[in-house]
Design an enzyme around this catalytic site. Structure first.
Site, mmCIF file in Angstrom:
data_model
loop_
_atom_site.group_PDB
_atom_site.id
_atom_site.type_symbol
_atom_site.label_atom_id
_atom_site.label_comp_id
_atom_site.label_asym_id
_atom_site.label_seq_id
_atom_site.Cartn_x
_atom_site.Cartn_y
_atom_site.Cartn_z
ATOM 1 N N SER A 173 0.845 -1.193 0.000
ATOM 2 C CA SER A 173 0.000 0.000 0.000
ATOM 3 C C SER A 173 0.878 1.240 0.000
ATOM 4 O O SER A 173 1.978 1.237 0.576
ATOM 5 C CB SER A 173 -0.902 0.019 1.237
ATOM 6 O OG SER A 173 -1.558 1.270 1.360
ATOM 7 N N TYR A 186 -2.344 -0.643 10.161
ATOM 8 C CA TYR A 186 -2.423 -1.117 8.780
ATOM 9 C C TYR A 186 -1.170 -0.717 8.009
ATOM 10 O O TYR A 186 -0.569 -1.537 7.304
ATOM 11 C CB TYR A 186 -3.665 -0.546 8.109
ATOM 12 C CG TYR A 186 -3.767 -0.848 6.628
ATOM 13 C CD1 TYR A 186 -4.243 -2.084 6.195
ATOM 14 C CD2 TYR A 186 -3.383 0.089 5.671
ATOM 15 C CE1 TYR A 186 -4.338 -2.371 4.838
ATOM 16 C CE2 TYR A 186 -3.472 -0.187 4.314
ATOM 17 C CZ TYR A 186 -3.953 -1.413 3.902
ATOM 18 O OH TYR A 186 -4.022 -1.697 2.558
#
Length: 281
Positions: A173, A186
């Site tokens: 990500s 995350y």
């Protein structure tokens, strides 16, 4: 979809390859599964609970002339990797018994029922939209178990199956390189995944296996639907973050994965490929 039709047969650059795509029933994972199948690979896509979505993804691939199987795999629990590969063996054996057995030269010995794989895409993941103050130990454990531990052991258990010259592609990500305190756990999992990529690339290089990460930004998927779709202001703000001036689509990421899975990317390994459209430049 990266293929050509010739005398009624599909000709693709991944013809004869077998791919595993975790979390392949929707969103980015589904787009990846469809693209790899379109390039000629037999794709095994996993799902956690939404069997109809997985079956729909398989049906779409087959309608377009590709080959795919869906298998249930619950990640984030001890033993999940072993269970996933057992389900993979059963699914491949039932769908394509002609697929060659595992011939990888990684550590350990493949069982006689193990089937070979050429491409592993660790796409499945979960998010926790919580800052440090609101983060619970349970949240932390869950997000690391799915996003980090599962890919580690999927690869570990898959080394004897992964053929020399294969591909491992981890879906990371853009949050791993941008300060985003509201999703701190995350983001940390994706940073860990990128480090995993780097080390795997070094250790598996002698076998001709490339390992890379793909780092998407904001992508228009059902996960983001609640705040992005049907909200012009939110979409405009998200689009403004990218230098290319729009929100990413799952196919934008899938095309990059397809490149990394192909022989065209044979000299690329240990890299994090930015797929954010130039966010944060």
């Amino acid at each position: 979809m990266g293929t050509q039709q010739f005398d009624g047969k599909r000709v693709g650059r991944l013809e004869g390859k077998v791919a595993l795509v975790t979390g392949g029933s929707r969103g980015i994972g589904r787009a990846i599964a469809e693209r790899l199948a379109g390039d000629g690979a037999l794709v095994a896509l996993t799902y956690t609970s939404d069997r109809p979505a997985a079956q729909e993804a398989v049906a779409r691939i087959e309608k377009d002339g590709g080959r795919a199987v869906a298998l249930k795999a619950t990640l984030g629990q001890h033993g999940d990797a072993a269970n996933l590969w057992a389900a993979f063996d059963a699914a491949i054996a039932a769908y394509a018994p002609d697929v060659h057995a595992a011939t990888g030269t990684g550590g350990g010995t493949a069982t006689s029922t193990a089937h070979g794989v050429d491409i592993i895409v660790n796409n499945a993941g979960i998010g926790r939209s919580t800052d440090l103050a609101g983060l619970t130990e349970q949240d932390f454990d869950e997000v690391f178990a799915v996003n980090v531990r599962a890919p580690f052991f999927i690869v570990q258990h898959g080394l004897t199956r992964l053929r020399d010259g294969g591909r491992i592609i981890n879906i990371s990500s853009g949050a791993a390189r941008l300060a985003m305190p509201e999703i701190i756990a995350y983001s940390a999992t994706k940073g860990a995944l990128d480090t995993f990529t780097l080390n795997l690339a070094k250790s598996l290089g002698p076998r001709g296996i490339t390992v890379n990460s793909v780092a998407p930004g904001i992508i228009d998927t059902d996960v983001n639907a609640s705040w992005l779709r049907d909200n012009p202001q939110a979409e405009a703000q998200a689009a403004a973050l990218a230098a290319l001036g729009r929100v990413g689509q799952p196919e934008d990421v899938a095309d990059i994965v397809a490149f990394l899975a192909s022989d065209d990317a044979r000299w690329v390994t240990g890299r994090v490929v930015d797929a954010t459209g130039g966010s944060g430049l």
